[in-house]
Enzyme design. Structure first.
Site, PDB file in Angstrom:
ATOM      1  N   ASP A 173       0.857  -1.180   0.000  1.00  0.00           N
ATOM      2  CA  ASP A 173       0.000   0.000   0.000  1.00  0.00           C
ATOM      3  C   ASP A 173       0.890   1.225   0.000  1.00  0.00           C
ATOM      4  O   ASP A 173       2.024   1.180   0.489  1.00  0.00           O
ATOM      5  CB  ASP A 173      -0.924   0.005   1.226  1.00  0.00           C
ATOM      6  CG  ASP A 173      -2.171   0.832   1.000  1.00  0.00           C
ATOM      7  OD1 ASP A 173      -2.048   2.073   0.961  1.00  0.00           O
ATOM      8  OD2 ASP A 173      -3.263   0.264   0.851  1.00  0.00           O
ATOM      9  N   PHE A 185     -32.693 -10.597   0.424  1.00  0.00           N
ATOM     10  CA  PHE A 185     -32.668  -9.245  -0.130  1.00  0.00           C
ATOM     11  C   PHE A 185     -34.065  -8.694  -0.421  1.00  0.00           C
ATOM     12  O   PHE A 185     -34.205  -7.743  -1.184  1.00  0.00           O
ATOM     13  CB  PHE A 185     -31.782  -9.167  -1.384  1.00  0.00           C
ATOM     14  CG  PHE A 185     -30.313  -9.229  -1.075  1.00  0.00           C
ATOM     15  CD1 PHE A 185     -29.594  -8.076  -0.858  1.00  0.00           C
ATOM     16  CD2 PHE A 185     -29.662 -10.452  -0.970  1.00  0.00           C
ATOM     17  CE1 PHE A 185     -28.240  -8.131  -0.541  1.00  0.00           C
ATOM     18  CE2 PHE A 185     -28.315 -10.518  -0.662  1.00  0.00           C
ATOM     19  CZ  PHE A 185     -27.595  -9.355  -0.443  1.00  0.00           C
ATOM     20  N   LEU A 186     -35.074  -9.277   0.217  1.00  0.00           N
ATOM     21  CA  LEU A 186     -36.423  -8.729   0.129  1.00  0.00           C
ATOM     22  C   LEU A 186     -36.816  -8.124   1.474  1.00  0.00           C
ATOM     23  O   LEU A 186     -37.951  -8.297   1.928  1.00  0.00           O
ATOM     24  CB  LEU A 186     -37.432  -9.812  -0.281  1.00  0.00           C
ATOM     25  CG  LEU A 186     -37.497 -10.161  -1.768  1.00  0.00           C
ATOM     26  CD1 LEU A 186     -38.579 -11.212  -2.015  1.00  0.00           C
ATOM     27  CD2 LEU A 186     -37.762  -8.932  -2.629  1.00  0.00           C
ATOM     28  N   GLY A 202     -26.663   0.950   0.855  1.00  0.00           N
ATOM     29  CA  GLY A 202     -25.592   1.933   0.831  1.00  0.00           C
ATOM     30  C   GLY A 202     -24.267   1.219   0.756  1.00  0.00           C
ATOM     31  O   GLY A 202     -24.164   0.131   0.208  1.00  0.00           O
ATOM     32  N   GLU A 235     -19.467  -7.500   3.170  1.00  0.00           N
ATOM     33  CA  GLU A 235     -18.952  -6.986   4.432  1.00  0.00           C
ATOM     34  C   GLU A 235     -19.669  -7.680   5.580  1.00  0.00           C
ATOM     35  O   GLU A 235     -20.882  -7.847   5.563  1.00  0.00           O
ATOM     36  CB  GLU A 235     -19.136  -5.469   4.514  1.00  0.00           C
ATOM     37  CG  GLU A 235     -18.252  -4.736   3.519  1.00  0.00           C
ATOM     38  CD  GLU A 235     -18.122  -3.254   3.840  1.00  0.00           C
ATOM     39  OE1 GLU A 235     -18.135  -2.892   5.034  1.00  0.00           O
ATOM     40  OE2 GLU A 235     -17.993  -2.465   2.892  1.00  0.00           O
ATOM     41  N   CYS A 241     -20.072  -0.221  -2.412  1.00  0.00           N
ATOM     42  CA  CYS A 241     -20.169  -1.013  -3.642  1.00  0.00           C
ATOM     43  C   CYS A 241     -21.446  -0.757  -4.423  1.00  0.00           C
ATOM     44  O   CYS A 241     -21.413  -0.213  -5.517  1.00  0.00           O
ATOM     45  CB  CYS A 241     -20.040  -2.501  -3.312  1.00  0.00           C
ATOM     46  SG  CYS A 241     -18.396  -2.982  -2.748  1.00  0.00           S
ATOM     47  N   LYS A 288     -24.586  -1.189   7.124  1.00  0.00           N
ATOM     48  CA  LYS A 288     -25.115  -2.509   7.453  1.00  0.00           C
ATOM     49  C   LYS A 288     -24.474  -2.955   8.760  1.00  0.00           C
ATOM     50  O   LYS A 288     -23.444  -2.407   9.175  1.00  0.00           O
ATOM     51  CB  LYS A 288     -24.824  -3.521   6.331  1.00  0.00           C
ATOM     52  CG  LYS A 288     -23.342  -3.812   6.139  1.00  0.00           C
ATOM     53  CD  LYS A 288     -23.094  -4.822   5.032  1.00  0.00           C
ATOM     54  CE  LYS A 288     -23.541  -6.210   5.419  1.00  0.00           C
ATOM     55  NZ  LYS A 288     -23.154  -7.235   4.440  1.00  0.00           N
ATOM     56  N   THR A 322     -13.341  -3.808  -8.942  1.00  0.00           N
ATOM     57  CA  THR A 322     -14.542  -3.709  -9.771  1.00  0.00           C
ATOM     58  C   THR A 322     -14.355  -2.563 -10.754  1.00  0.00           C
ATOM     59  O   THR A 322     -14.208  -1.401 -10.353  1.00  0.00           O
ATOM     60  CB  THR A 322     -15.782  -3.457  -8.897  1.00  0.00           C
ATOM     61  OG1 THR A 322     -15.891  -4.518  -7.940  1.00  0.00           O
ATOM     62  CG2 THR A 322     -17.041  -3.410  -9.735  1.00  0.00           C
TER      63      THR A 322
END
Length: 440
Positions: A30, A253-254, A261, A156, A264, A327, A122
């Site tokens: 890094d 995911f419903l 948020g 995450e 990603c 989250k 990504t």
């Protein structure tokens, strides 16, 4: 093989630790010396369950080390994974590829033996093909360097699990040699039966953004229906349960709530829109603008409910906010709907007190004027309105009785739909939950 990982943020640090766990000697690079110093001591600069212990173990074993020196990395490693960030360009929808381009160029300048560069970041479709040409053009004479793309699918809160036991692996390669190299890297994961998709660069790049676009669409779909149930009545959770029994749809995911948020989903669906527009096929992804719009409207709903519960004006009122990360099981507040709502309430004049089990420090770095406290009881003490904005287990375990003696008024907004609304109302609370009609 010896492995390097370029970038030691969320993706890079996790991947480096995972490669060490698989038995490889790994070096993480890094450009931030302070971050490298902490990681070299086995200290993780962010919260991710299980990752700190993994890094500590392999730093101590000597299998994992960290550096800021590209020369060391280029001379030592055989496979170089690039896991740097691709943030949204300020004021635009497109992805900023500055860090990816710089990482690849720096590697090409310092690689001194045959090597494979593997992209994990990504990126917009077409990036790998462009970088592959650059690798062929810029590699030092007499050595063979090539490029492959291996997208990440980390969640995450579950990153270690997703690295060591992923639900699939995707290799974007241009020749069989590079495929075999990646098969060797991931041999232990493939041996446990992990599905493998070997494909071209473009498909590998699109798999990640397609997955995120689909998940974002599914979340906004149920949130759009929650707008309907909030108007006409009904219970969005029961509706979601009924839909979830359809095997073509599934229940995951419903969960209607304040919206998605993080670092990603929001940026990836916007970057996809920008890229398809460049390609002249923007109509194919026009629906993502509506997905984004539905998602952002959920934050407005939280503000509306707060204003309504407090008689139309939040100015000078005491509001307790439970959770500001995007989250649970994360300290990530990037594009967090919870933090955005807390900050907007403060800007409207409310006295906002925040408690998050892991996110206070990061949130304070972005919005220092909020009042951050170290416990749920401190946040709730004297509050005229309590808002559950991130569904940490600590908050999901709340009962009407557990808060009644701390708060100043029995008003509660469940913006994540995780509490029993009927029980709270029966206990005398003025209670609102997303996806249910609220009558002031």
């Amino acid at each position: 093989m010896k492995i390097s990982v370029i970038g030691t943020g969320y993706l890079g640090a996790t991947h480096a630790a995972g490669m060490a766990e698989l038995g490889f000697e790994v070096i993480g690079l890094d450009v931030d010396p302070a971050k490298i110093e902490r990681l070299s001591q086995g200290i993780l600069p962010f919260h991710e369950p299980g990752l700190s212990e993994l890094i500590q173990r392999h730093v101590e074993s000597g299998r994992l080390r960290f550096t800021t020196d590209y020369t060391e990395v280029g001379e030592w490693a055989d496979v170089h994974f690039v896991g740097v960030g691709t943030p949204q360009i300020s004021g635009q929808y497109g992805a900023d590829l500055t860090y990816v381009n710089a990482a690849v160029d720096s590697l090409l300048e310092h690689i001194t033996k045959d090597a494979l560069i593997v992209g994990k970041s990504t990126v917009p479709v077409g990036t790998a093909a462009r970088l592959s040409e650059r690798v062929a053009e810029k590699a030092k004479e007499g050595i063979e360097v090539s490029l492959a793309w291996n997208p990440e699918f980390l969640r995450e809160g579950f990153a270690v699990e997703d690295t060591l036991t992923p639900d699939r692996l995707v290799f974007g390669v241009s020749n069989e040699r590079d495929e075999q190299t990646l098969r060797s890297v991931y041999a232990k994961i493939l041996d446990i039966g992990t599905p493998l998709i070997v494909t071209d660069f473009e498909t590998a790049e699109l798999v990640k953004v397609a997955a995120n676009a689909f998940l974002a669409t599914k979340i906004s779909f149920i949130n759009a229906f929650s707008e309907v149930t909030e108007t006409v009545g009904g219970d969005i959770r029961t509706l979601a349960d009924a839909l979830g029994h359809d095997t073509r749809i599934g229940r995951r995911f419903l969960n209607a709530g304040i919206g998605f948020g993080g670092g990603c989903l929001p940026k990836d669906i916007r970057a996809l829109q920008a890229r398809v527009s460049e390609l002249g096929v923007d109509r194919a992804m026009n629906f993502l603008a509506d997905v984004d719009d539905v998602n952002l409207r959920r934050r407005d709903r939280a503000i509306y409910l707060a204003e309504t519960m407090l008689g139309g004006d939040v100015k000078g009122r005491e509001v307790a906010v439970l959770g500001v990360t995007f989250k649970p099981e994360s300290d990530d507040v990037r594009d967090s709907p919870a933090l955005d709502v807390a900050a907007r309430l403060h800007e409207m004049g409310a006295e906002v007190t925040v408690y998050d089990p892991q996110g206070n420090a990061n949130a304070a770095g972005r919005f220092p004027r909020l009042n951050y406290v170290d416990s749920l009881a401190e946040a709730a003490r004297g509050s005229e309105l309590t808002m559950l904005l991130t569904e940490w287990n600590e908050f999901k375990a709340l009962t009407p009785q557990s808060l009644k003696n701390d708060v100043g008024a029995h008003r509660f907004i469940d913006a994540r739909n995780v509490l029993d609304a009927d029980a709270w109302e029966a206990a005398g609370w003025d209670f609102a939950a997303f996806g249910r009609k609220y009558d002031a």
